[in-house]
Design a protein around this motif. Structure first.
Motif, mmCIF file in Angstrom:
data_model
loop_
_atom_site.group_PDB
_atom_site.id
_atom_site.type_symbol
_atom_site.label_atom_id
_atom_site.label_comp_id
_atom_site.label_asym_id
_atom_site.label_seq_id
_atom_site.Cartn_x
_atom_site.Cartn_y
_atom_site.Cartn_z
ATOM 1 N N PRO A 1 0.842 -1.217 0.000
ATOM 2 C CA PRO A 1 0.000 0.000 0.000
ATOM 3 C C PRO A 1 0.864 1.250 0.000
ATOM 4 O O PRO A 1 2.047 1.218 0.348
ATOM 5 C CB PRO A 1 -0.799 -0.142 1.305
ATOM 6 C CG PRO A 1 0.045 -1.003 2.184
ATOM 7 C CD PRO A 1 0.764 -1.957 1.274
ATOM 8 N N ALA A 2 0.267 2.340 -0.381
ATOM 9 C CA ALA A 2 0.985 3.617 -0.414
ATOM 10 C C ALA A 2 1.501 3.981 0.968
ATOM 11 O O ALA A 2 0.823 3.775 1.977
ATOM 12 C CB ALA A 2 0.067 4.719 -0.942
ATOM 13 N N GLY A 3 2.719 4.501 1.018
ATOM 14 C CA GLY A 3 3.328 4.882 2.292
ATOM 15 C C GLY A 3 4.304 3.859 2.835
ATOM 16 O O GLY A 3 5.012 4.133 3.811
ATOM 17 N N THR A 4 4.381 2.674 2.233
ATOM 18 C CA THR A 4 5.314 1.636 2.671
ATOM 19 C C THR A 4 6.733 2.012 2.257
ATOM 20 O O THR A 4 6.970 2.476 1.140
ATOM 21 C CB THR A 4 4.941 0.274 2.057
ATOM 22 O OG1 THR A 4 3.589 -0.038 2.388
ATOM 23 C CG2 THR A 4 5.862 -0.820 2.569
ATOM 24 N N ILE A 5 7.697 1.787 3.156
ATOM 25 C CA ILE A 5 9.099 2.075 2.886
ATOM 26 C C ILE A 5 9.885 0.753 2.911
ATOM 27 O O ILE A 5 9.801 -0.004 3.878
ATOM 28 C CB ILE A 5 9.698 3.065 3.893
ATOM 29 C CG1 ILE A 5 8.908 4.388 3.882
ATOM 30 C CG2 ILE A 5 11.162 3.323 3.580
ATOM 31 C CD1 ILE A 5 8.954 5.130 2.571
ATOM 32 N N VAL A 6 10.625 0.503 1.862
ATOM 33 C CA VAL A 6 11.419 -0.726 1.728
ATOM 34 C C VAL A 6 12.893 -0.372 1.851
ATOM 35 O O VAL A 6 13.373 0.564 1.203
ATOM 36 C CB VAL A 6 11.142 -1.413 0.367
ATOM 37 C CG1 VAL A 6 12.031 -2.632 0.188
ATOM 38 C CG2 VAL A 6 9.679 -1.802 0.254
ATOM 39 N N GLU A 7 13.625 -1.135 2.681
ATOM 40 C CA GLU A 7 15.054 -0.904 2.865
ATOM 41 C C GLU A 7 15.811 -1.596 1.727
ATOM 42 O O GLU A 7 15.727 -2.810 1.538
ATOM 43 C CB GLU A 7 15.505 -1.459 4.218
ATOM 44 C CG GLU A 7 16.705 -0.741 4.815
ATOM 45 C CD GLU A 7 17.966 -0.994 4.035
ATOM 46 O OE1 GLU A 7 18.628 -0.017 3.647
ATOM 47 O OE2 GLU A 7 18.290 -2.175 3.800
ATOM 48 N N LEU A 8 16.569 -0.817 0.968
ATOM 49 C CA LEU A 8 17.207 -1.313 -0.250
ATOM 50 C C LEU A 8 18.263 -2.378 0.000
ATOM 51 O O LEU A 8 18.432 -3.293 -0.802
ATOM 52 C CB LEU A 8 17.865 -0.147 -1.002
ATOM 53 C CG LEU A 8 17.018 0.548 -2.064
ATOM 54 C CD1 LEU A 8 17.776 1.742 -2.634
ATOM 55 C CD2 LEU A 8 16.645 -0.413 -3.158
ATOM 56 N N ASN A 9 18.984 -2.301 1.091
ATOM 57 C CA ASN A 9 20.117 -3.202 1.315
ATOM 58 C C ASN A 9 19.726 -4.541 1.934
ATOM 59 O O ASN A 9 20.581 -5.405 2.099
ATOM 60 C CB ASN A 9 21.158 -2.509 2.203
ATOM 61 C CG ASN A 9 21.823 -1.347 1.483
ATOM 62 O OD1 ASN A 9 22.080 -1.416 0.288
ATOM 63 N ND2 ASN A 9 22.084 -0.278 2.211
ATOM 64 N N THR A 10 18.478 -4.716 2.270
ATOM 65 C CA THR A 10 18.033 -5.997 2.844
ATOM 66 C C THR A 10 16.916 -6.645 2.030
ATOM 67 O O THR A 10 16.618 -7.825 2.235
ATOM 68 C CB THR A 10 17.546 -5.797 4.288
ATOM 69 O OG1 THR A 10 16.509 -4.800 4.312
ATOM 70 C CG2 THR A 10 18.684 -5.356 5.192
ATOM 71 N N ASP B 1 14.935 -8.591 -0.725
ATOM 72 C CA ASP B 1 15.213 -9.568 -1.767
ATOM 73 C C ASP B 1 14.261 -9.330 -2.941
ATOM 74 O O ASP B 1 13.475 -8.381 -2.940
ATOM 75 C CB ASP B 1 15.077 -10.999 -1.234
ATOM 76 C CG ASP B 1 13.708 -11.269 -0.620
ATOM 77 O OD1 ASP B 1 12.791 -10.437 -0.801
ATOM 78 O OD2 ASP B 1 13.549 -12.314 0.039
ATOM 79 N N THR B 2 14.335 -10.189 -3.952
ATOM 80 C CA THR B 2 13.517 -9.984 -5.150
ATOM 81 C C THR B 2 12.029 -10.093 -4.850
ATOM 82 O O THR B 2 11.207 -9.399 -5.462
ATOM 83 C CB THR B 2 13.895 -11.011 -6.225
ATOM 84 O OG1 THR B 2 13.778 -12.343 -5.688
ATOM 85 C CG2 THR B 2 15.323 -10.794 -6.701
ATOM 86 N N THR B 3 11.654 -10.950 -3.902
ATOM 87 C CA THR B 3 10.228 -11.099 -3.567
ATOM 88 C C THR B 3 9.666 -9.810 -2.989
ATOM 89 O O THR B 3 8.550 -9.382 -3.336
ATOM 90 C CB THR B 3 10.040 -12.243 -2.557
ATOM 91 O OG1 THR B 3 10.576 -13.455 -3.104
ATOM 92 C CG2 THR B 3 8.577 -12.456 -2.242
ATOM 93 N N ILE B 4 10.437 -9.169 -2.118
ATOM 94 C CA ILE B 4 9.990 -7.913 -1.521
ATOM 95 C C ILE B 4 9.988 -6.796 -2.562
ATOM 96 O O ILE B 4 9.055 -5.983 -2.622
ATOM 97 C CB ILE B 4 10.882 -7.542 -0.331
ATOM 98 C CG1 ILE B 4 10.713 -8.573 0.796
ATOM 99 C CG2 ILE B 4 10.576 -6.137 0.179
ATOM 100 C CD1 ILE B 4 11.633 -8.362 1.971
ATOM 101 N N LEU B 5 11.004 -6.757 -3.408
ATOM 102 C CA LEU B 5 11.098 -5.696 -4.410
ATOM 103 C C LEU B 5 9.949 -5.753 -5.406
ATOM 104 O O LEU B 5 9.467 -4.716 -5.879
ATOM 105 C CB LEU B 5 12.434 -5.801 -5.153
ATOM 106 C CG LEU B 5 13.679 -5.454 -4.330
ATOM 107 C CD1 LEU B 5 14.938 -5.766 -5.112
ATOM 108 C CD2 LEU B 5 13.667 -3.983 -3.916
#
Length: 241
Positions: free
Chosen positions: A107-116, A118-122
């Motif tokens: 959903p909008a507003g979610t922040i993903v940490e680039l260095n941890t 994986d492809t599933t999260i990305l």
């Protein structure tokens, strides 16, 4: 007039006469071979015409009697098979294929940490599919980690428009970056880094031999191979321990 004069031919006439005789001989040979050639297609013509006659007789008999022709059991099976093949549910079960589940997006507003991530999260980030997810992870491995979200712009295929749509979904933790120890790492490993070229890696190797140990960026101040821009982007990835 001597009779020998009647049988005398010039050189050109003799050539023409010889050619004419050859053509006549070849024509006779061709006629002889053609007349004696067996009819190889006689049996095949019989095979082709016989089923046609049978079919015509069957149709004629059905028309004369006024009765409807009852299809054989084999035709029933064929018709039932065709119906089954065109049934969508039965086709899926027969082939054993299942539809791929659609990846749910964050959903909008979610922040993903680039260095941890994986492809599933990305892939859960809007605008990122399997291809870009793999490219981001591959580039992260080459770098040793992202120190800024702006580095996504360096990933192959991510243009300005795509970057602007995805940059708000990410953050980068600098503490997770894997640094290269300048005084221990080999030249080959240095060259593998996207920000270090062959000349820079060779200069680092030469300086290590001259000074024994490099203490910091002050060792590269007078070298034209390392600009201020190189120092700025390489600082998070090099350690002088």
């Amino acid at each position: 007039m001597n009779w020998r004069d009647l049988l005398y031919f010039s050189k050109g006439e003799r050539r023409a006469l010889t050619l004419l005789l050859c053509l006549i001989s070849i024509s006779w040979i061709i006629l002889f071979v053609t007349d004696n050639k067996p009819d190889y297609f006689a049996d095949e013509n019989k095979k082709v015409t016989e089923p046609v006659k049978t079919t015509l007789n069957t149709i004629t008999k059905g028309a004369d009697t006024g009765k409807r022709q009852i299809p054989s059991s084999g035709s029933k099976n064929n018709s039932s098979r065709k119906k089954k093949e065109f049934h969508p549910k039965e086709t899926k079960n027969t082939l054993g294929r299942k539809p791929f589940p659609k990846t749910e997006k964050y959903p909008a507003g979610t922040i993903v940490e680039l260095n941890t991530a994986d492809t599933t999260i990305l892939k859960k980030v809007p605008g990122i599919g399997s291809t870009f997810a793999r490219r981001i992870v591959k580039y992260r491995e080459l770098l040793g980690g992202f120190y800024s979200v702006s580095q996504l712009h360096e990933v192959y295929g991510i243009d300005e428009e795509r970057y602007n749509t995805m940059k708000s979904w990410f953050s980068a933790d600098l503490s997770l970056i894997c640094r290269l120890i300048v005084n221990k790492v080999s030249m080959n490993d240095l060259q593998k880094h996207p920000y270090i070229n062959y000349r820079q890696a060779r200069i680092i190797g030469q300086l290590r031999k001259q000074k024994g140990k490099l203490t910091g960026w002050e060792n590269f101040q007078l070298l034209e191979e390392f600009t201020d821009a190189d120092r700025e982007r390489l600082t998070p990835y090099l350690s002088f321990e």
